[in-house]
Design an enzyme around this catalytic site. Sequence first.
Site, PDB file in Angstrom:
ATOM      1  N   LYS A 186       0.795  -1.046   0.026  1.00 52.98           N
ATOM      2  CA  LYS A 186       0.101   0.112   0.075  1.00 52.98           C
ATOM      3  C   LYS A 186       0.773   1.232   0.032  1.00 52.98           C
ATOM      4  O   LYS A 186       1.852   1.278   0.794  1.00 52.98           O
ATOM      5  CB  LYS A 186      -0.976   0.092   1.163  1.00 52.98           C
ATOM      6  N   GLY A 201     -11.093  -2.506   8.536  1.00 56.32           N
ATOM      7  CA  GLY A 201     -10.686  -2.880   9.725  1.00 56.32           C
ATOM      8  C   GLY A 201     -12.241  -2.767  10.711  1.00 56.32           C
ATOM      9  O   GLY A 201     -11.806  -2.624  11.893  1.00 56.32           O
ATOM     10  N   GLY A 246     -14.254  -5.240   5.452  1.00 57.44           N
ATOM     11  CA  GLY A 246     -15.097  -5.790   6.243  1.00 57.44           C
ATOM     12  C   GLY A 246     -15.326  -7.362   6.127  1.00 57.44           C
ATOM     13  O   GLY A 246     -16.323  -8.053   6.778  1.00 57.44           O
ATOM     14  N   SER A 267      -8.175  -7.360   8.132  1.00 54.77           N
ATOM     15  CA  SER A 267      -7.957  -7.874   9.620  1.00 54.77           C
ATOM     16  C   SER A 267      -8.647  -9.107   9.837  1.00 54.77           C
ATOM     17  O   SER A 267      -8.317  -9.648  10.805  1.00 54.77           O
ATOM     18  CB  SER A 267      -8.683  -6.574  10.335  1.00 54.77           C
TER      19      SER A 267
END
Length: 295
Positions: free
Chosen positions: A82, A154, A215, A237
Site C-alpha cells: 500500500k 478494519g 469488512g 484484518s
Amino acid sequence: MSKIVGSDKVKRGMAEMQKGGVIMDVVNAEQAKIAEAAGAVAVMALERVPSDIRAAGGVARMADPRIVEEVMNAVSIPVMAKGRIGHITEARVLEAMGVDYIDESEVLTPADEEFHLKKDEFTVPFVCGCRDLGEAARRIGEGAAMLRTKGEPGTGNIVEAVRHLRKVNAQVRKLTVMNDDEIMTEAKLLGAPYEVLKEIKALGKLPVVNFAAGGVATPADAALMMELGADGVFVGSGIFKSESPEKFAKAIVQATTHYQDYKLIGELSKELGAAMKGLDINKLSLEERMQERGW
C-alpha cells in the site's frame, strides 16, 4: 531517460490472473507463509492491518521497506503493498522495490486531498478502491488495472462492501442500455471519463476486475461477496485478528472458490473459533470512516 510504462492490456491481464481468489493482508514473513499455504493468490504487505491502523490513529504511511522485502522473499505468490493516495514517491519506491502491485489505499492517510496518482505513468499495476461507478471510472481513467470495493476497512462489518458492490453493479447495468447522448450526460453526473463509460457499455461490465474488500471477516462473508458478483476477495484484518488465523485463512479461500456450495460453507464455518471483533459502522463519525478518503 524515458520511463518504461506497462500497457493497460498487460497490467489488466496480470490482475485478471488473480480472479476468483483471495488476497490477504500480512505484516511479516510468517503470516505471508500462512496465507500462501492456505491458498491465497497474493498477499498485501503492510506494517499494520487496518483494525490496528484504526485503533492507533495518527498518520498511517507506507510500510517500512524491510517488511515488504521480507514478505517478498518469503513467498512465491504475488506481493502487493500500500501507498498513500497521491504520494508519488511512496509509489515510485514500491515500484523500484519490485512489488507486483501497488494499492493506492484509503486505509493509509492521504498525502494529497485533490489528486490521485497518474497510474498509467507507472510500469507496476495499481489496485484502487471505489464505492460507485464514478469512483471506479475515474480510477480506471487514471490507469488502475484492478478495483476493489472500499467497504469500511478494519471493522469486520461487511455492510459497506455489500453496499458498494451492489451500487457499482447496478450503475453498470443502467449504463449498458444508454445511448451515446445519455452516456455523455451520465459522465457529467458521475464526474467520470466519457471514454471509460463507453468502454464499460461496450463490454457490458467493468474493463478491470473488481474484488470485494473492507469488512470480510468470515467464510460466509467471502461467499456473499462472490454471490453478489465480486471477482475475488481481499481480507484485511479478518484473518490475523481472528482466534485461529490458519483455520480462517483456509476456510475463507475454500468458501470463495465454492461460494454456492452452502453445505460446504456451513462445514467450513464449524469450530473456527471467534472471528475478529466487529465495529458498528453507525457509531463511526464521518472523519473515522476510511471510505470517505479519496474522491
